[in-house]
Design an enzyme around this catalytic site. Structure first.
Site, PDB file in Angstrom:
ATOM      1  N   THR A 291     -13.132   4.226   8.167  1.00  0.00           N
ATOM      2  CA  THR A 291     -13.833   3.667   7.006  1.00  0.00           C
ATOM      3  C   THR A 291     -13.662   2.152   7.032  1.00  0.00           C
ATOM      4  O   THR A 291     -12.913   1.609   7.839  1.00  0.00           O
ATOM      5  CB  THR A 291     -13.229   4.186   5.680  1.00  0.00           C
ATOM      6  OG1 THR A 291     -11.839   3.798   5.642  1.00  0.00           O
ATOM      7  CG2 THR A 291     -13.333   5.692   5.558  1.00  0.00           C
TER       8      THR A 291
ATOM      9  N   TYR B 221       0.844  -1.209   0.000  1.00  0.00           N
ATOM     10  CA  TYR B 221       0.000   0.000   0.000  1.00  0.00           C
ATOM     11  C   TYR B 221       0.878   1.258   0.000  1.00  0.00           C
ATOM     12  O   TYR B 221       0.634   2.210  -0.747  1.00  0.00           O
ATOM     13  CB  TYR B 221      -0.924  -0.017   1.223  1.00  0.00           C
ATOM     14  CG  TYR B 221      -1.908   1.141   1.265  1.00  0.00           C
ATOM     15  CD1 TYR B 221      -3.010   1.164   0.413  1.00  0.00           C
ATOM     16  CD2 TYR B 221      -1.733   2.197   2.148  1.00  0.00           C
ATOM     17  CE1 TYR B 221      -3.922   2.212   0.450  1.00  0.00           C
ATOM     18  CE2 TYR B 221      -2.632   3.251   2.194  1.00  0.00           C
ATOM     19  CZ  TYR B 221      -3.719   3.251   1.343  1.00  0.00           C
ATOM     20  OH  TYR B 221      -4.612   4.296   1.376  1.00  0.00           O
ATOM     21  N   GLY B 222       1.910   1.249   0.840  1.00  0.00           N
ATOM     22  CA  GLY B 222       2.809   2.401   0.904  1.00  0.00           C
ATOM     23  C   GLY B 222       3.480   2.684  -0.423  1.00  0.00           C
ATOM     24  O   GLY B 222       3.550   3.836  -0.876  1.00  0.00           O
TER      25      GLY B 222
END
Length: 275
Positions: free
Chosen positions: A231, A192-193
């Protein structure tokens, strides 16, 4: 003269939905909630309608190039282009997810980097003079940058890195993750990074290109971090509400006419961050 229009990808839930809600209240023109799943997208439009807001819906799956070109043709035909584009659609594996890292790397970079790049490739030519482009990135992108080798950091910070070079680097990460060799090559252990590091760097490259190729159009393009938002993706411990997470993306989307900055920056809490 055609109506002004804003397009928000991944708009059916979370930060995307909150961005659509805020723009329905603040943007003078049509606001399009884009979602991969038509049923969920229509349901999100109806939920906002119950709040007295009037978003419009258009189906869009950023992982499908045909879906992108169909959407681009729609906005070109109906509006002559797009005034504001917010690339919010993205994915993240949960920390506890047991999916092999090689798969996480390929899947995460496909959506967050390569598919978002496809959106920009097809939609940037449609951005009207005075337009705004906002790429929703993350604070993990500067963090991932810090964890890269000094050689990689130098390239990602370079003013002469090209889009092709960046694409090659992102593909290299995926290929090396598949072989389990990414760490030896100076990459951090976060798919993700790296995906958001790529998106932030891409934003800077495209902003420089806009300044060069369309200098008098006054288009501002930036990447931003919405913050740690409660979320489905970020989980229940996050301190910000989606509406709070929408503040910085909406601020960048609504930078006033004639503004010259920020442009090609990474912005968090409405402030330009070091890169």
């Amino acid at each position: 003269m055609s109506a002004r229009v804003v397009v928000v990808t991944g708009g059916n839930k979370g930060i995307g939905l909150a961005i659509v809600r805020a723009l329905c209240k603040q943007f003078q023109g049509d606001v399009y909630l884009m979602a991969r799943d038509s049923g969920r997208g229509q349901a999100a439009v109806e939920s906002l309608a119950s709040e007295g807001l009037k978003p419009l819906f258009h189906q869009l799956d950023i992982d499908d190039v045909n879906s992108i070109t169909t959407a681009a043709a729609f906005f070109k035909d109906k509006y002559g282009g797009v005034d504001v584009l917010i690339n919010n659609a993205g994915i993240a594996f949960k920390v506890a997810d047991t999916t092999p890292f090689a798969v996480q790397a390929e899947v995460t970079l496909k959506t967050n980097f390569f598919s978002t790049r496809n959106m920009l490739t097809h939609f940037l030519p449609l951005i009207k003079a005075g337009g705004r482009v906002v790429n929703v990135s993350s604070m993990v992108s500067p963090r991932a940058l810090q964890q890269c080798s000094s050689e990689l950091q130098q390239r990602f910070r370079s003013e002469d890195i090209t889009e092709d070079e960046l694409v090659g680097l992102m593909q290299r990460f995926v290929d090396e993750a598949k072989r389990g060799e990414h760490k030896q090559d100076g990459w951090p252990d976060t798919a993700y990074g790296v995906s958001k590091l790529g998106l932030t760097t891409l934003s800077m490259i495209l902003a420089r290109r806009l300044s060069k190729e369309r200098p008098s159009d006054g288009i501002l393009l930036n990447a931003c971090c919405p913050g740690w938002v409660h979320t489905d993706m970020a989980g229940p411990k996050a301190p910000k509400t989606p509406d709070e997470g929408a503040v910085t993306p909406v601020y960048l989307a609504l930078l006033p006419p004639g503004a010259t900055e920020p442009h090609g920056k990474f912005v968090s809490e409405k402030e330009v961050q070091e890169w």
